[in-house]
Design an enzyme around this catalytic site. Structure first.
Site, mmCIF file in Angstrom:
data_model
loop_
_atom_site.group_PDB
_atom_site.id
_atom_site.type_symbol
_atom_site.label_atom_id
_atom_site.label_comp_id
_atom_site.label_asym_id
_atom_site.label_seq_id
_atom_site.Cartn_x
_atom_site.Cartn_y
_atom_site.Cartn_z
ATOM 1 N N SER A 1 72.126 13.383 50.143
ATOM 2 C CA SER A 1 71.199 13.876 49.037
ATOM 3 C C SER A 1 69.906 13.865 49.251
ATOM 4 O O SER A 1 68.903 14.657 48.723
ATOM 5 C CB SER A 1 71.367 13.170 47.549
ATOM 6 N N GLY B 1 74.707 15.844 45.954
ATOM 7 C CA GLY B 1 74.185 16.522 47.166
ATOM 8 C C GLY B 1 72.646 16.986 46.786
ATOM 9 O O GLY B 1 72.044 16.815 45.884
ATOM 10 N N GLY C 1 69.099 19.577 47.102
ATOM 11 C CA GLY C 1 68.689 20.861 46.875
ATOM 12 C C GLY C 1 68.584 21.357 45.478
ATOM 13 O O GLY C 1 68.758 20.424 44.467
ATOM 14 N N CYS D 1 75.851 13.386 39.830
ATOM 15 C CA CYS D 1 74.697 13.791 40.297
ATOM 16 C C CYS D 1 74.542 15.311 40.452
ATOM 17 O O CYS D 1 74.385 15.991 39.270
ATOM 18 C CB CYS D 1 74.348 13.173 41.729
ATOM 19 N N PHE D 2 74.651 15.823 41.596
ATOM 20 C CA PHE D 2 74.347 17.315 41.718
ATOM 21 C C PHE D 2 75.634 17.913 41.116
ATOM 22 O O PHE D 2 75.483 19.005 40.476
ATOM 23 C CB PHE D 2 74.558 17.811 43.267
ATOM 24 N N GLN E 1 74.755 18.553 37.300
ATOM 25 C CA GLN E 1 73.888 19.546 37.195
ATOM 26 C C GLN E 1 74.783 21.120 37.329
ATOM 27 O O GLN E 1 74.787 21.790 36.367
ATOM 28 C CB GLN E 1 72.806 19.886 38.300
ATOM 29 N N ASN F 1 69.567 9.455 42.454
ATOM 30 C CA ASN F 1 68.756 10.263 43.699
ATOM 31 C C ASN F 1 68.716 11.711 43.108
ATOM 32 O O ASN F 1 69.592 12.403 43.392
ATOM 33 C CB ASN F 1 69.290 9.907 44.791
ATOM 34 N N GLY G 1 65.874 15.277 41.836
ATOM 35 C CA GLY G 1 64.666 15.846 41.541
ATOM 36 C C GLY G 1 64.804 16.856 40.566
ATOM 37 O O GLY G 1 63.678 17.434 40.163
ATOM 38 N N PHE G 2 66.174 17.024 39.981
ATOM 39 C CA PHE G 2 66.203 18.191 39.279
ATOM 40 C C PHE G 2 67.111 17.729 38.183
ATOM 41 O O PHE G 2 67.902 16.612 38.342
ATOM 42 C CB PHE G 2 67.013 19.291 39.925
ATOM 43 N N HIS H 1 74.880 7.362 40.016
ATOM 44 C CA HIS H 1 75.804 7.413 41.107
ATOM 45 C C HIS H 1 76.865 6.136 40.587
ATOM 46 O O HIS H 1 76.495 4.673 41.095
ATOM 47 C CB HIS H 1 75.212 7.034 42.302
ATOM 48 N N GLU I 1 79.299 5.150 42.173
ATOM 49 C CA GLU I 1 80.013 4.707 43.623
ATOM 50 C C GLU I 1 78.913 3.948 44.211
ATOM 51 O O GLU I 1 79.017 3.612 45.699
ATOM 52 C CB GLU I 1 80.517 5.970 44.317
#
Length: 385
Positions: free
Chosen positions: A61, A242, A244, A270-271, A274, A312, A314-315, A360, A362
């Site tokens: 990530s 992940g 991006g 996380c990703f 989203q 972690n 940023g979006f 997270h 995990e």
């Protein structure tokens, strides 16, 4: 703005070259090279974890990010061969205040700076990371570059090179970190469930956590199709973390919609949170400086319980804490939020078996407050049967 290296580290610096961290707004923080020498570009972000730097460095990530450690001393426990979260270090660059001169841990195999150099990670030490972190909080995460050795140039030249580097907004990075081929992590003991895990930047501890709960985990590349998923005959689907911009994930979002159409149990982190949110019709936005660390509180809107989490990102998803909304797949709720700033930290569907969280469960090296979410995934698959 220029920050100078102190003399303390120079005494033990040996042949370390002068180095500079240059931000796109023109701020310059000077220090000494740490790890490999050269030039590296990425988005500068800060991580508040007091420990677990090896897991941070190897977390996919963090791809394309220059990570600033807010803990004042880094490297005390060295580098071992057991705690990597992937096959390599993914950070674009590394910024620390005071590197440990000698690692001290029975599991250590080599110093951190040696591993950074071995993997070609350009870092800088003796930076005033407290001032730097305040700058990022006030002005936002931004493009930056680490320059050392032959990479050093005039300030104007370095700022110009940073300005020419790619932005994180609009960055499609999952394809750069995903597995090149499917693989299987067998269940510990009897296999009770089969899970298709879409690797958008998955960490090693995630399949281990699922394996410990009787899941046979089939890790698939980010390019996997619904036909690939169905071929496994899974009891559930997992969307990993992940790097991006989630707005670039057209393929993963479309796959998620197909999973929802078939009412397969789905869990994302996380990703993956989203992507599920976008599949449900929510928008995403780039945060000012994001959440990165191991000490971030999250409120469950249903139970009103707080979990301390590792994060972690940023979006984030657009939405209000606890809000119920109508999606193409029925009713859904903003299930979790961060009480520090009301950032959306989770979504849950009511008419299809799907939920996701922004943090997270995990987490290695911790905290472990949210590990129970894997048990919720088990319960979701049991109910679907």
């Amino acid at each position: 703005m220029t920050r100078q290296a102190t003399d303390t580290y120079r005494v033990n610096a040996g042949d370390r070259a002068p180095a500079a961290l240059v931000l796109e707004d023109g701020a310059v923080y000077r220090g000494l090279s740490y790890g490999a020498q050269g030039t590296a570009f990425g988005e500068v972000v800060f991580c508040t974890g007091m420990t677990g730097y090896q897991e941070t460095l190897t977390d996919p990530s963090y791809h394309k990010q220059i990570v600033v450690q807010t803990a004042p001393q880094i490297g005390n426990t060295g580098w071992n061969d057991e705690d990597d979260e992937s096959s390599r270090i993914w950070v674009a660059g590394y910024v620390v205040r005071e590197p440990a001169r000698i690692p001290s841990n029975w599991r250590s195999r080599r110093p951190l700076q040696e591993e950074l150099a071995r993997q070609g990670v350009v870092g800088i030490a003796q930076v005033d990371t407290r001032t730097l972190t305040r700058h990022i909080r006030e002005h936002g995460a931004m493009r930056a570059g680490v320059f050392s050795g032959d990479g050093l140039a005039t300030t104007d030249e370095m700022v110009a090179r940073v300005a020419d580097s790619p932005s994180m907004a609009g960055a499609d990075l999952a394809g750069e970190v995903t597995t090149s081929a499917p693989y299987v992590v067998p269940a510990e003991g009897e296999a009770r469930f089969r899970v298709a895990a879409i690797d958008l930047g998955i960490k090693s501890n995630t399949p281990r956590m699922m394996s410990a709960r009787g899941m046979e985990v089939h890790v698939l590349p980010a390019t996997a199709t619904m036909a690939d998923v169905r071929a496994i005959e899974p009891d559930g689907v997992f969307l990993s973390n992940g790097p991006g911009d989630p707005a670039t994930t057209a393929h993963a979002t479309a796959l998620t919609r197909e999973v929802l159409d078939r009412k397969l149990p789905l869990f994302g982190i996380c990703f993956g949170n989203q992507i599920l949110g976008r599949a449900l019709g929510l928008d995403t936005y780039k945060m000012r400086y994001g959440h990165r660390g191991m000490n971030i509180p999250v409120m469950d809107t249903a139970t009103r319980r707080i979990a301390i989490t590792a994060q972690n990102h940023g979006f984030a998803l657009e939405g209000e804490p606890g809000a119920r909304f109508t999606s193409p797949y029925g009713a859904a709720t903003i299930s979790h939020y961060c009480p520090n700033d009301d950032t959306v930290e989770g979504v849950r569907c009511h008419d299809v078996p799907a939920f996701a969280v922004q943090y997270h469960p995990e987490a290695a090296a911790g905290p472990h407050d949210a590990a129970i979410l894997f048990d919720e995934f088990v319960a979701l698959m049991e109910d679907a049967r």
